[in-house]
Motif scaffolding. Structure first.
Motif, PDB file in Angstrom:
ATOM      1  N   ILE A   1      -5.535  -1.065  -1.263  1.00  0.00           N
ATOM      2  CA  ILE A   1      -5.675  -2.433  -1.748  1.00  0.00           C
ATOM      3  C   ILE A   1      -7.119  -2.847  -1.511  1.00  0.00           C
ATOM      4  O   ILE A   1      -7.612  -2.780  -0.383  1.00  0.00           O
ATOM      5  CB  ILE A   1      -4.693  -3.370  -1.032  1.00  0.00           C
ATOM      6  CG1 ILE A   1      -3.242  -2.964  -1.353  1.00  0.00           C
ATOM      7  CG2 ILE A   1      -4.938  -4.822  -1.410  1.00  0.00           C
ATOM      8  CD1 ILE A   1      -2.206  -3.688  -0.518  1.00  0.00           C
TER       9      ILE A   1
ATOM     10  N   ARG B   1      -2.694   1.512  -5.860  1.00  0.00           N
ATOM     11  CA  ARG B   1      -1.619   1.480  -4.875  1.00  0.00           C
ATOM     12  C   ARG B   1      -1.889   2.271  -3.601  1.00  0.00           C
ATOM     13  O   ARG B   1      -1.137   2.135  -2.636  1.00  0.00           O
ATOM     14  CB  ARG B   1      -0.305   1.944  -5.512  1.00  0.00           C
ATOM     15  CG  ARG B   1      -0.296   3.357  -6.036  1.00  0.00           C
ATOM     16  CD  ARG B   1       0.966   3.625  -6.855  1.00  0.00           C
ATOM     17  NE  ARG B   1       0.988   4.968  -7.410  1.00  0.00           N
ATOM     18  CZ  ARG B   1       1.501   6.008  -6.793  1.00  0.00           C
ATOM     19  NH1 ARG B   1       2.041   5.865  -5.598  1.00  0.00           N
ATOM     20  NH2 ARG B   1       1.486   7.201  -7.344  1.00  0.00           N
TER      21      ARG B   1
ATOM     22  N   TRP C   1     -10.269  -5.573  -1.800  1.00  0.00           N
ATOM     23  CA  TRP C   1     -10.734  -6.954  -1.971  1.00  0.00           C
ATOM     24  C   TRP C   1     -12.016  -7.115  -1.142  1.00  0.00           C
ATOM     25  O   TRP C   1     -12.022  -7.737  -0.089  1.00  0.00           O
ATOM     26  CB  TRP C   1      -9.654  -7.938  -1.520  1.00  0.00           C
ATOM     27  CG  TRP C   1      -9.901  -9.360  -1.941  1.00  0.00           C
ATOM     28  CD1 TRP C   1     -10.515 -10.338  -1.212  1.00  0.00           C
ATOM     29  CD2 TRP C   1      -9.548  -9.956  -3.197  1.00  0.00           C
ATOM     30  NE1 TRP C   1     -10.568 -11.505  -1.926  1.00  0.00           N
ATOM     31  CE2 TRP C   1      -9.975 -11.301  -3.149  1.00  0.00           C
ATOM     32  CE3 TRP C   1      -8.915  -9.488  -4.351  1.00  0.00           C
ATOM     33  CZ2 TRP C   1      -9.784 -12.177  -4.209  1.00  0.00           C
ATOM     34  CZ3 TRP C   1      -8.729 -10.355  -5.399  1.00  0.00           C
ATOM     35  CH2 TRP C   1      -9.152 -11.685  -5.329  1.00  0.00           C
TER      36      TRP C   1
ATOM     37  N   ASP D   1       7.629  -4.699  -5.358  1.00  0.00           N
ATOM     38  CA  ASP D   1       6.342  -4.428  -5.990  1.00  0.00           C
ATOM     39  C   ASP D   1       6.483  -4.483  -7.506  1.00  0.00           C
ATOM     40  O   ASP D   1       7.336  -3.802  -8.089  1.00  0.00           O
ATOM     41  CB  ASP D   1       5.829  -3.043  -5.568  1.00  0.00           C
ATOM     42  CG  ASP D   1       5.512  -2.983  -4.085  1.00  0.00           C
ATOM     43  OD1 ASP D   1       5.356  -4.062  -3.470  1.00  0.00           O
ATOM     44  OD2 ASP D   1       5.418  -1.875  -3.534  1.00  0.00           O
TER      45      ASP D   1
ATOM     46  N   LEU E   1      -3.308 -11.894   1.043  1.00  0.00           N
ATOM     47  CA  LEU E   1      -3.550 -10.558   1.567  1.00  0.00           C
ATOM     48  C   LEU E   1      -3.050 -10.471   3.009  1.00  0.00           C
ATOM     49  O   LEU E   1      -3.265 -11.397   3.795  1.00  0.00           O
ATOM     50  CB  LEU E   1      -5.044 -10.226   1.534  1.00  0.00           C
ATOM     51  CG  LEU E   1      -5.770 -10.410   0.201  1.00  0.00           C
ATOM     52  CD1 LEU E   1      -7.271 -10.281   0.406  1.00  0.00           C
ATOM     53  CD2 LEU E   1      -5.265  -9.413  -0.828  1.00  0.00           C
TER      54      LEU E   1
ATOM     55  N   CYS F   1     -10.270  -6.160   2.317  1.00  0.00           N
ATOM     56  CA  CYS F   1      -9.345  -5.038   2.143  1.00  0.00           C
ATOM     57  C   CYS F   1     -10.089  -3.891   1.479  1.00  0.00           C
ATOM     58  O   CYS F   1     -10.581  -4.047   0.355  1.00  0.00           O
ATOM     59  CB  CYS F   1      -8.150  -5.429   1.271  1.00  0.00           C
ATOM     60  SG  CYS F   1      -7.167  -6.812   1.883  1.00  0.00           S
TER      61      CYS F   1
ATOM     62  N   LEU G   1      -6.293  -5.140  -7.034  1.00  0.00           N
ATOM     63  CA  LEU G   1      -5.013  -5.217  -6.332  1.00  0.00           C
ATOM     64  C   LEU G   1      -3.950  -4.343  -6.985  1.00  0.00           C
ATOM     65  O   LEU G   1      -2.776  -4.433  -6.618  1.00  0.00           O
ATOM     66  CB  LEU G   1      -4.541  -6.670  -6.268  1.00  0.00           C
ATOM     67  CG  LEU G   1      -5.480  -7.638  -5.547  1.00  0.00           C
ATOM     68  CD1 LEU G   1      -4.847  -9.024  -5.452  1.00  0.00           C
ATOM     69  CD2 LEU G   1      -5.862  -7.129  -4.174  1.00  0.00           C
ATOM     70  N   ASN G   2      -4.343  -3.495  -7.922  1.00  0.00           N
ATOM     71  CA  ASN G   2      -3.384  -2.611  -8.583  1.00  0.00           C
ATOM     72  C   ASN G   2      -3.660  -1.134  -8.319  1.00  0.00           C
ATOM     73  O   ASN G   2      -3.125  -0.278  -9.008  1.00  0.00           O
ATOM     74  CB  ASN G   2      -3.373  -2.875 -10.094  1.00  0.00           C
ATOM     75  CG  ASN G   2      -2.716  -4.198 -10.439  1.00  0.00           C
ATOM     76  OD1 ASN G   2      -1.956  -4.740  -9.649  1.00  0.00           O
ATOM     77  ND2 ASN G   2      -3.011  -4.730 -11.614  1.00  0.00           N
TER      78      ASN G   2
ATOM     79  N   ALA H   1      -0.335  -7.274  -0.854  1.00  0.00           N
ATOM     80  CA  ALA H   1      -1.112  -8.243  -1.628  1.00  0.00           C
ATOM     81  C   ALA H   1      -0.193  -8.920  -2.634  1.00  0.00           C
ATOM     82  O   ALA H   1       0.736  -8.296  -3.165  1.00  0.00           O
ATOM     83  CB  ALA H   1      -2.271  -7.564  -2.349  1.00  0.00           C
TER      84      ALA H   1
ATOM     85  N   VAL I   1       0.839  -1.187   0.000  1.00  0.00           N
ATOM     86  CA  VAL I   1       0.000   0.000   0.000  1.00  0.00           C
ATOM     87  C   VAL I   1       0.886   1.254   0.000  1.00  0.00           C
ATOM     88  O   VAL I   1       1.918   1.303   0.667  1.00  0.00           O
ATOM     89  CB  VAL I   1      -0.973  -0.005   1.203  1.00  0.00           C
ATOM     90  CG1 VAL I   1      -0.236   0.171   2.525  1.00  0.00           C
ATOM     91  CG2 VAL I   1      -2.054   1.050   1.026  1.00  0.00           C
TER      92      VAL I   1
END
Length: 278
Positions: A240, A237, A242, A120, A144, A246, A234-235, A255, A97
């Motif tokens: 994150i 930044r 989900w 990353d 995660l 998340c 998940l992209n 992640a 993150v």
């Protein structure tokens, strides 16, 4: 007590005995590993490269350690980070993150990969396609870690990322794990399964705007398999995302996305003096 030879040293001895030359590193995606880190590649002289990290783990009789390896899922070698201790996963994405790596990239950059493979990065849609097209069946792992260091894992079996002419469409099978199923459950038009990939310069999503361009706190979404737009991403930044695992209220710090052949056994090697565990 006799000092054991490290696995890396043992591999070096085997390579020399086999007459393998430790020539200059050759890989199609050297852009994801800085020149001063080429020495981190753990199998630079292998003549017959494994197609993925799991095959490398099996080649080493389960003793390969985490790190960067040359693999060959297609016609040309690439470098990838291998999570060997977790069972030979090939890491295809990692994000922290508020990462310093910019995930707001073009179609071409997402195709070939970017970032630092030791940190990353996005390995590349073309290599995701090469890995998951077989010949065997592959599965996708999502890992995660939240701000309280609680780790959750989910798996989709099988997984296939189609070729570029199909927009690198994502195809997913059955889900299991401790994360929520944020990719195949249709939650408010956020069904990521069967979606094409979208970037800021190539809009393949189902929203009237380009989802990759939509900003949160000034940060664009980045490339992803958007619907209209996302139940998971998940992209992005700065957050994150989900679903309930998340998000901006429940922050996650890290992640990962990884792939591995299906129907494999996880081998955990705990040293020469202890029993191996399944």
């Amino acid at each position: 007590m006799k000092t054991p030879i490290s696995w890396l040293a043992a591999v070096g001895l085997l390579l020399c005995a086999a007459g393998v030359s430790m020539e200059h590193l050759k890989a199609e995606n050297l852009n994801v590993i800085p020149p001063d880190q080429h020495n981190l590649v753990l199998n630079p002289g292998m003549k017959v490269l494994p197609r993925d990290c799991y095959e490398m783990l099996m080649t080493s009789s389960g003793k390969a350690r985490d790190g960067v390896y040359l693999i060959k899922p297609g016609d040309s070698p690439i470098v990838a980070y291998c999570a060997m201790q977790e069972g030979g996963w090939t890491v295809v994405q990692h994000i922290t993150v508020n990462s310093s790596v910019n995930f707001d990239r073009t179609w071409a950059e997402y195709k070939q990969g970017f970032g630092d493979v030791t940190g990353d990065h996005w390995l590349g849609n073309e290599y995701l396609h090469q890995l998951t097209r077989g010949p065997g069946r592959y599965k996708l792992g999502v890992k995660l870690v939240d701000q309280d260091a609680i780790t959750k894992m989910g798996e989709y079996d099988p997984v296939l990322v189609e070729d570029e002419s199909s927009g690198y469409r994502l195809r997913l099978g059955l889900f299991q794990g401790t994360t929520v199923d944020a990719l195949t459950l249709d939650t408010e038009n956020y069904l990521h399964d069967n979606q094409k990939f979208t970037t800021k310069d190539k809009d393949n999503d189902n929203y009237f705007q380009n989802c990759a361009k939509l900003e949160f706190q000034g940060v664009p979404g980045g490339g992803w398999w958007y619907d209209a737009c996302a139940g998971a991403n998940l992209n992005r930044r700065n957050v994150i995302y989900w679903q309930k695992d998340c998000n901006k209220e429940r922050l996650c710090k890290y992640a990962w996305m990884m792939v591995r052949p299906s129907d494999t056994v996880k081998l955990v090697y705990s040293g020469d003096c202890k029993k191996d565990e399944l």
